[in-house]
Design an enzyme around this catalytic site. Structure first.
Site: not given
Length: 177
Positions: A64-65, A121, A60-61, A34
Site C-alpha cells: 500500500e505505501d 494496526d 502489512h503496509d 509503526h
C-alpha cells in the site's frame, strides 16, 4: 529451540528498507516504528507467536505505501505471506467510501490472523491518538476505524489472541475518548 533467524525479523529488515525515508503523520517519527510496534503488539500484548502472522504484520503496509508489489513479497517470503499482505492493502484507485467498504469485505473473508494484524494496526494508531494535542476529529476517525476492525473480528473472539486484542483496544478507546 527457536529459529536462530526468524522470518519475521527478515521481514522487518525488508520493511525498513522499503519504508526508508517515510515518516508518520507527525512528521518526526520514522514510519518503520509503526511496523515494529504492530509486530510487538501482536507478540507481546496479544500473545501471537505464529511466524507467518508476525511476518505478514512486518510487511502489512509495504504494498500500500511503497514501491514493493505482491510478486516481490511472494519471491522473498512466499505466496501465503504475499496473500496476507495483499488482504491488508487498500485499493487506492477506488474512491474512499468504496475503498473502505471493499477493504472491510476483504478482511471479513480473510483468515482470522489477518483480522488480528488489523487489530494490532488500529491499536497502534490509537496509541498515536493518545496525545493531548491530537486533533479531536482525527481521534474520532481512528476510533471509528478501530471499532470497524473490532466488529470484523468479533466472530474470532474465542481465539485467545483475538480476545486479548479486543479487550486491549476497548481499553485504549476508553482512554482516548
Amino acid at each position: 529451540m527457536p529459529d536462530a533467524n526468524p522470518t519475521w525479523q527478515a521481514a522487518l529488515a525488508f520493511a525498513a528498507r522499503a519504508h526508508q525515508g517515510q515518516m508518520r503523520k507527525d512528521g518526526r517519527t520514522p514510519y518503520i516504528s509503526h511496523i515494529a510496534r504492530v509486530v510487538t503488539t501482536l507478540s507481546a500484548l496479544f500473545g501471537c507467536t505464529d511466524e507467518t502472522t508476525l511476518t505478514i504484520a512486518a510487511l502489512h503496509d509495504t504494498i500500500e505505501d511503497t514501491t514493493v508489489d505482491y510478486d516481490e513479497i511472494a519471491e522473498h517470503f512466499g505466496t501465503e505471506v504475499a496473500d496476507g499482505v495483499a488482504a491488508l492493502s487498500k485499493n487506492a484507485l477506488l474512491p474512499e467510501k468504496e475503498r473502505e467498504a471493499e477493504y472491510d469485505q476483504r478482511l471479513a473473508r480473510a483468515d482470522w490472523r489477518i483480522r488480528l494484524i488489523k487489530l494490532a494496526d488500529v491499536y497502534d494508531n490509537l496509541c498515536d491518538a493518545d496525545d493531548r494535542n491530537a486533533d479531536p476529529a482525527k481521534v474520532r476517525k481512528r476510533i471509528e476505524k478501530a471499532e470497524r476492525a473490532m466488529k470484523l473480528a468479533e466472530g474470532d473472539r474465542e481465539r485467545a489472541e483475538v480476545g486479548r486484542a479486543l479487550a486491549a483496544i476497548g481499553q485504549r478507546i476508553w482512554s482516548v475518548e
